[in-house]
Design an enzyme around this catalytic site. Structure first.
Site, PDB file in Angstrom:
ATOM      1  N   GLY A 290      -3.322  -4.105  -0.848  1.00  0.00           N
ATOM      2  CA  GLY A 290      -2.230  -5.077  -0.829  1.00  0.00           C
ATOM      3  C   GLY A 290      -1.871  -5.395   0.609  1.00  0.00           C
ATOM      4  O   GLY A 290      -2.110  -6.487   1.125  1.00  0.00           O
ATOM      5  N   ARG A 291      -1.351  -4.381   1.307  1.00  0.00           N
ATOM      6  CA  ARG A 291      -0.877  -4.566   2.674  1.00  0.00           C
ATOM      7  C   ARG A 291      -1.943  -5.158   3.588  1.00  0.00           C
ATOM      8  O   ARG A 291      -1.672  -6.082   4.343  1.00  0.00           O
ATOM      9  CB  ARG A 291      -0.423  -3.223   3.234  1.00  0.00           C
ATOM     10  CG  ARG A 291       0.278  -3.327   4.577  1.00  0.00           C
ATOM     11  CD  ARG A 291       0.459  -1.943   5.203  1.00  0.00           C
ATOM     12  NE  ARG A 291       0.917  -0.981   4.246  1.00  0.00           N
ATOM     13  CZ  ARG A 291       2.204  -0.651   4.056  1.00  0.00           C
ATOM     14  NH1 ARG A 291       3.135  -1.216   4.779  1.00  0.00           N
ATOM     15  NH2 ARG A 291       2.535   0.260   3.160  1.00  0.00           N
ATOM     16  N   CYS A 358      27.099  -5.518   6.048  1.00  0.00           N
ATOM     17  CA  CYS A 358      28.156  -4.580   6.424  1.00  0.00           C
ATOM     18  C   CYS A 358      27.758  -3.133   6.185  1.00  0.00           C
ATOM     19  O   CYS A 358      28.374  -2.439   5.371  1.00  0.00           O
ATOM     20  CB  CYS A 358      29.415  -4.927   5.650  1.00  0.00           C
ATOM     21  SG  CYS A 358      29.914  -6.596   6.023  1.00  0.00           S
TER      22      CYS A 358
HETATM   23  N1  LLP Z   1      -2.825   0.640  -5.888  1.00  0.00           N
HETATM   24  C1  LLP Z   1      -1.792   1.381  -6.330  1.00  0.00           C
HETATM   25  C2  LLP Z   1      -1.946   2.144  -7.557  1.00  0.00           C
HETATM   26  C3  LLP Z   1      -0.585   1.402  -5.600  1.00  0.00           C
HETATM   27  O1  LLP Z   1       0.435   2.152  -6.047  1.00  0.00           O
HETATM   28  C4  LLP Z   1      -0.455   0.640  -4.420  1.00  0.00           C
HETATM   29  C5  LLP Z   1       0.777   0.639  -3.636  1.00  0.00           C
HETATM   30  C6  LLP Z   1      -1.554  -0.121  -4.004  1.00  0.00           C
HETATM   31  C7  LLP Z   1      -2.727  -0.098  -4.756  1.00  0.00           C
HETATM   32  C8  LLP Z   1      -1.524  -0.973  -2.765  1.00  0.00           C
HETATM   33  O2  LLP Z   1      -1.342  -0.235  -1.603  1.00  0.00           O
HETATM   34  P1  LLP Z   1      -1.527  -0.962  -0.172  1.00  0.00           P
HETATM   35  O3  LLP Z   1      -2.966  -1.387  -0.058  1.00  0.00           O
HETATM   36  O4  LLP Z   1      -0.609  -2.121  -0.118  1.00  0.00           O
HETATM   37  O5  LLP Z   1      -1.172   0.100   0.797  1.00  0.00           O
HETATM   38  N2  LLP Z   1       6.744  -0.697  -0.135  1.00  0.00           N
HETATM   39  C9  LLP Z   1       5.953   0.176   0.693  1.00  0.00           C
HETATM   40  C10 LLP Z   1       4.535   0.335   0.170  1.00  0.00           C
HETATM   41  C11 LLP Z   1       4.481   0.846  -1.269  1.00  0.00           C
HETATM   42  C12 LLP Z   1       3.093   0.958  -1.826  1.00  0.00           C
HETATM   43  C13 LLP Z   1       3.104   1.291  -3.268  1.00  0.00           C
HETATM   44  N3  LLP Z   1       1.822   1.310  -3.900  1.00  0.00           N
HETATM   45  C14 LLP Z   1       5.980  -0.353   2.142  1.00  0.00           C
HETATM   46  O6  LLP Z   1       6.604  -1.366   2.394  1.00  0.00           O
HETATM   47  O7  LLP Z   1       5.408   0.269   3.027  1.00  0.00           O
END
Ligand code: LLP
Length: 434
Positions: A290-291, A358
């Protein structure tokens, strides 16, 4: 690499001057680069050349339907986690058939919606969930495709709130219990075993934990292939991005200047380490990043409200707040903050950069050095394309920000700023208070 750079004194996204976007749509506004997303997709696919790869973009990172459509056009499916996300995929005109459904608490209604739309597979996190999926599939007279999520007990060396592959986390089934879980799955009449899955955490900056996890789970994947004929292994997402030097990291020269051993994780390093481990399995490999796909493809534009000079401390108060971008407040995360108009004749300022909400937690950066900027001037929060808008909320009755997508020299509003009327549309005064 990304497509945000100064052209002369002004910051651009691809060929669009960001100040022009702020002028038209106001602030705070998220702006995304279509070219950066496409580059990220292509680089990841190339990095894993030699494998049969299906990329399932983890849409929780950025679920705007235009972004989903862009990735679908490139060939991606989605890693989705709710009925709402299934409906977003449909609203984007994209295909649920190449998407997987993850999460520890899928409701019966969500399972039904996924089955009705031909989900590629459910990523199952527990035995009670398996029973529920079997039950719902039975009521529809179909077989539900599944993979079980293995918790490989690997330390991802990332922030505690986003590590998921340790034995103390709520996710997945420990490797030592996984064989029994598959045996249980095989006995259900409405379950079809299709694959195996893992995900160890997010914002990983080295390839070592991925290697460790794949080495742990790959022999089990081979056993499952022999026993149940599984066709795929999802190795999850989690590739980290550059936050600290975000702007400079858009240039090849920046990467070339980093010592090899300190270079942030790239799709090339990731692929070089993982392809040899995965190739012998002869399975389709699913990726759920995702990221990495969107993080460096987005910025949050904000306007300076005031520069408040204090005794020993300056505060730069901007019109974006923790409700728009919650990551610094929630994970102490770093986002580079740069002026839209660069002026080398200005002095440097050291200030806490804060929003108008706030509470003291509404702070984006402490003692940050930035070119002096004053009331009405614009700044950009870099690396805000992932978990930015998608985690935003309405705290302090602040509307959800606008979102804009840039492609080359054109840009379009892909989500209008929320209005006050939209914010309170579901609220009402009960009769007994009238
Ligand atoms: N697959 C599963 C099963 C996941 O739980 C996640 C993310 C991903 C893929 C994707 O991960 P990525 O490639 O984006 O690292 N809100 C947090 C990140 C939470 C990630 C949760 N799971 C932040 O802003 O750092």
């Amino acid at each position: 690499m990304h497509h945000f750079q100064y052209s002369g004194p002004t910051l651009h996204c691809e060929s669009v001057e960001l100040a022009a976007v702020a002028k038209l749509y106001g602030t705070p506004t998220y702006v995304y680069s279509a070219a950066t997303m496409a580059d990220n997709y292509t680089r990841l696919a190339r990095g894993l050349a030699g494998l049969d790869v299906q990329l399932c973009f983890a849409m929780k990172a950025n679920s705007n339907i235009a972004v989903l459509r862009h990735f679908a056009n490139l060939g991606a499916g989605f890693d989705l986690v709710s009925g709402g996300e299934i409906r977003r995929v449909l609203a984007a005109g994209a295909n649920v058939r190449s998407s997987v459904f993850a999460g520890v608490g899928k409701s019966e209604a969500e399972i039904r919606l996924a089955l009705e739309n031909g989900i590629f597979a459910f990523h199952v996190e527990s035995e009670p969930e398996l029973a529920r999926i079997n039950h719902v599939a039975g009521t529809l007279g179909v077989k539900a495709p599944i993979a079980i999520r293995i918790n490989p007990d690997v330390d991802a060396h990332t922030h505690a709130k986003i590590t998921t592959g340790k034995s103390g986390n709520k996710f997945g089934i420990p490797l030592k219990h996984a064989a029994a879980a598959y045996e249980a799955a095989a006995k259900y009449p409405h379950i079809a075993i299709k694959g195996v899955q893992m995900h160890i955490g997010s914002q990983l900056t080295s390839v070592a934990p991925f290697v460790e996890a794949v080495e742990k789970v790959a022999p089990f994947a081979a056993e499952l292939k022999a026993k149940y004929g599984i066709t795929y292994f999802s190795i999850g997402g989690g590739m980290g991005i550059v936050y600290k030097d975000a702007l400079a990291s858009g240039e090849q020269a920046w990467w070339d200047a980093q010592p090899i051993e300190q270079r942030p994780l790239t799709p090339e390093t990731y692929g070089a380490a993982l392809v040899p481990l995965l190739q012998p399995l002869g399975l389709k490999i699913l990726l759920e990043h995702g990221r990495f796909m969107v993080g460096n493809a987005g910025v949050l534009l904000s306007r300076v409200e005031h520069l408040k000079r204090g005794a020993g401390k300056n505060f730069l108060i901007v019109d974006a707040a923790m409700n728009d971008l919650v990551r610094p407040a929630m994970y102490d995360s770093y986002h580079e903050i740069v002026p839209l108009h660069r002026d080398s004749s200005r002095r440097a300022l050291v200030a806490d950069i804060v929003g108008p909400i706030c509470e003291s937690g509404d702070c984006f950066a402490k003692d940050r050095q930035i070119q002096e900027v004053g009331e009405g001037e614009l700044v950009a929060f870099m690396s805000a394309g992932a978990y930015g808008y998608s985690m935003a909320n309405r705290y302090n009755t602040r509307p959800m920000a606008a979102e804009v997508l840039v492609k080359g020299s054109t840009f379009e509003l892909i989500n209008a700023r929320e209005t006050f009327e939209q914010m309170i549309a579901g609220e009402k005064i009960p009769a007994f208070l009238k």
